[in-house]
Design a protein around this motif. Sequence first.
Motif, PDB file in Angstrom:
ATOM      1  N   PRO A   1       0.817  -1.219   0.000  1.00  0.00           N
ATOM      2  CA  PRO A   1       0.000   0.000   0.000  1.00  0.00           C
ATOM      3  C   PRO A   1       0.854   1.274   0.000  1.00  0.00           C
ATOM      4  O   PRO A   1       2.043   1.226   0.265  1.00  0.00           O
ATOM      5  N   THR A   2       0.171   2.394  -0.288  1.00  0.00           N
ATOM      6  CA  THR A   2       0.842   3.686  -0.349  1.00  0.00           C
ATOM      7  C   THR A   2       0.008   4.753   0.347  1.00  0.00           C
ATOM      8  O   THR A   2      -1.207   4.616   0.466  1.00  0.00           O
ATOM      9  N   ALA A   3       0.676   5.796   0.778  1.00  0.00           N
ATOM     10  CA  ALA A   3      -0.017   6.952   1.338  1.00  0.00           C
ATOM     11  C   ALA A   3       0.022   8.128   0.373  1.00  0.00           C
ATOM     12  O   ALA A   3      -0.680   9.108   0.561  1.00  0.00           O
ATOM     13  N   SER A   4       0.847   8.010  -0.694  1.00  0.00           N
ATOM     14  CA  SER A   4       0.993   9.166  -1.573  1.00  0.00           C
ATOM     15  C   SER A   4       1.219   8.788  -3.042  1.00  0.00           C
ATOM     16  O   SER A   4       0.313   8.910  -3.848  1.00  0.00           O
ATOM     17  N   VAL A   5       2.396   8.332  -3.401  1.00  0.00           N
ATOM     18  CA  VAL A   5       2.763   8.140  -4.801  1.00  0.00           C
ATOM     19  C   VAL A   5       3.067   6.670  -5.076  1.00  0.00           C
ATOM     20  O   VAL A   5       3.723   6.009  -4.269  1.00  0.00           O
ATOM     21  N   VAL A   6       2.592   6.188  -6.216  1.00  0.00           N
ATOM     22  CA  VAL A   6       2.945   4.856  -6.706  1.00  0.00           C
ATOM     23  C   VAL A   6       3.868   5.062  -7.902  1.00  0.00           C
ATOM     24  O   VAL A   6       3.609   5.891  -8.770  1.00  0.00           O
ATOM     25  N   HIS A   7       4.952   4.309  -7.939  1.00  0.00           N
ATOM     26  CA  HIS A   7       5.925   4.400  -9.022  1.00  0.00           C
ATOM     27  C   HIS A   7       5.789   3.197  -9.951  1.00  0.00           C
ATOM     28  O   HIS A   7       5.689   2.063  -9.479  1.00  0.00           O
ATOM     29  N   LEU A   8       5.792   3.453 -11.247  1.00  0.00           N
ATOM     30  CA  LEU A   8       5.888   2.396 -12.259  1.00  0.00           C
ATOM     31  C   LEU A   8       7.266   2.516 -12.883  1.00  0.00           C
ATOM     32  O   LEU A   8       7.649   3.590 -13.330  1.00  0.00           O
ATOM     33  N   ASN A   9       8.005   1.431 -12.900  1.00  0.00           N
ATOM     34  CA  ASN A   9       9.299   1.397 -13.568  1.00  0.00           C
ATOM     35  C   ASN A   9       9.250   0.350 -14.664  1.00  0.00           C
ATOM     36  O   ASN A   9       8.957  -0.816 -14.390  1.00  0.00           O
ATOM     37  N   PHE A  10       9.530   0.756 -15.884  1.00  0.00           N
ATOM     38  CA  PHE A  10       9.472  -0.131 -17.042  1.00  0.00           C
ATOM     39  C   PHE A  10      10.846  -0.693 -17.357  1.00  0.00           C
ATOM     40  O   PHE A  10      11.862  -0.056 -17.118  1.00  0.00           O
ATOM     41  N   ASP A  11      10.873  -1.909 -17.922  1.00  0.00           N
ATOM     42  CA  ASP A  11      12.115  -2.524 -18.383  1.00  0.00           C
ATOM     43  C   ASP A  11      12.731  -1.680 -19.494  1.00  0.00           C
ATOM     44  O   ASP A  11      12.032  -0.991 -20.230  1.00  0.00           O
TER      45      ASP A  11
ATOM     46  N   LYS B   1      -4.843   0.227 -14.458  1.00  0.00           N
ATOM     47  CA  LYS B   1      -4.855  -0.582 -15.672  1.00  0.00           C
ATOM     48  C   LYS B   1      -3.750  -0.066 -16.589  1.00  0.00           C
ATOM     49  O   LYS B   1      -3.738   1.102 -16.965  1.00  0.00           O
ATOM     50  N   VAL B   2      -2.820  -0.955 -16.917  1.00  0.00           N
ATOM     51  CA  VAL B   2      -1.686  -0.619 -17.771  1.00  0.00           C
ATOM     52  C   VAL B   2      -1.847  -1.425 -19.055  1.00  0.00           C
ATOM     53  O   VAL B   2      -1.789  -2.650 -19.033  1.00  0.00           O
ATOM     54  N   SER B   3      -2.074  -0.731 -20.171  1.00  0.00           N
ATOM     55  CA  SER B   3      -2.340  -1.400 -21.448  1.00  0.00           C
ATOM     56  C   SER B   3      -1.317  -0.996 -22.493  1.00  0.00           C
ATOM     57  O   SER B   3      -1.096   0.185 -22.738  1.00  0.00           O
ATOM     58  N   GLY B   4      -0.691  -2.008 -23.109  1.00  0.00           N
ATOM     59  CA  GLY B   4       0.227  -1.799 -24.220  1.00  0.00           C
ATOM     60  C   GLY B   4      -0.372  -2.410 -25.471  1.00  0.00           C
ATOM     61  O   GLY B   4      -1.527  -2.853 -25.472  1.00  0.00           O
ATOM     62  N   SER B   5       0.393  -2.466 -26.539  1.00  0.00           N
ATOM     63  CA  SER B   5      -0.133  -2.982 -27.798  1.00  0.00           C
ATOM     64  C   SER B   5      -0.421  -4.479 -27.745  1.00  0.00           C
ATOM     65  O   SER B   5      -1.309  -4.957 -28.439  1.00  0.00           O
ATOM     66  N   ASN B   6       0.297  -5.228 -26.899  1.00  0.00           N
ATOM     67  CA  ASN B   6       0.122  -6.674 -26.856  1.00  0.00           C
ATOM     68  C   ASN B   6      -0.315  -7.218 -25.506  1.00  0.00           C
ATOM     69  O   ASN B   6      -0.468  -8.429 -25.358  1.00  0.00           O
ATOM     70  N   SER B   7      -0.490  -6.350 -24.526  1.00  0.00           N
ATOM     71  CA  SER B   7      -0.850  -6.846 -23.202  1.00  0.00           C
ATOM     72  C   SER B   7      -1.593  -5.790 -22.400  1.00  0.00           C
ATOM     73  O   SER B   7      -1.545  -4.601 -22.705  1.00  0.00           O
ATOM     74  N   SER B   8      -2.281  -6.278 -21.383  1.00  0.00           N
ATOM     75  CA  SER B   8      -2.996  -5.402 -20.469  1.00  0.00           C
ATOM     76  C   SER B   8      -2.952  -6.040 -19.081  1.00  0.00           C
ATOM     77  O   SER B   8      -3.156  -7.245 -18.946  1.00  0.00           O
ATOM     78  N   ASN B   9      -2.660  -5.234 -18.077  1.00  0.00           N
ATOM     79  CA  ASN B   9      -2.627  -5.713 -16.697  1.00  0.00           C
ATOM     80  C   ASN B   9      -3.417  -4.752 -15.824  1.00  0.00           C
ATOM     81  O   ASN B   9      -3.331  -3.534 -15.993  1.00  0.00           O
ATOM     82  N   THR B  10      -4.172  -5.307 -14.892  1.00  0.00           N
ATOM     83  CA  THR B  10      -4.889  -4.499 -13.916  1.00  0.00           C
ATOM     84  C   THR B  10      -4.324  -4.817 -12.547  1.00  0.00           C
ATOM     85  O   THR B  10      -4.286  -5.981 -12.137  1.00  0.00           O
ATOM     86  N   LEU B  11      -3.888  -3.777 -11.865  1.00  0.00           N
ATOM     87  CA  LEU B  11      -3.216  -3.916 -10.579  1.00  0.00           C
ATOM     88  C   LEU B  11      -4.046  -3.270  -9.487  1.00  0.00           C
ATOM     89  O   LEU B  11      -4.570  -2.178  -9.678  1.00  0.00           O
ATOM     90  N   LYS B  12      -4.159  -3.931  -8.376  1.00  0.00           N
ATOM     91  CA  LYS B  12      -4.893  -3.386  -7.225  1.00  0.00           C
ATOM     92  C   LYS B  12      -3.935  -2.565  -6.375  1.00  0.00           C
ATOM     93  O   LYS B  12      -2.844  -3.020  -6.042  1.00  0.00           O
ATOM     94  N   ILE B  13      -4.355  -1.340  -6.041  1.00  0.00           N
ATOM     95  CA  ILE B  13      -3.556  -0.449  -5.199  1.00  0.00           C
ATOM     96  C   ILE B  13      -4.361  -0.085  -3.970  1.00  0.00           C
ATOM     97  O   ILE B  13      -5.547   0.258  -4.078  1.00  0.00           O
TER      98      ILE B  13
END
Length: 85
Positions: A12-22, A70-82
């Motif tokens: 869990p977070t109180a403020s900011v969630v970070h996404l880091n891509f390969d 929900k993070v959607s690219g051209s070939n995939s989609s993922n839904t993440l619970k925060i």
Amino acid sequence: VSINHFTFYPNPTASVVHLNFDQTVNELYTIELVDASGRVIETNIISPAENGLGYKIDLTTRPAGIYFLKVSGSNSSNTLKIVKE
């Protein structure tokens, strides 16, 4: 948490969630923040290669509760619970 071509933290977070891509990611992604009722409250289209392979979702002003990213690219989609504390 690591999923396909990215990781996200903290959760869990109180403020900011970070996404880091390969470093191998070279496409556009649609990022949707959805509240617990299913309402899309934020949408952004990003190019990780142009954003330094990172992206921040600021939840500081959002009420505590459950959100979905929900993070959607051209070939995939993922839904993440925060969890916003």
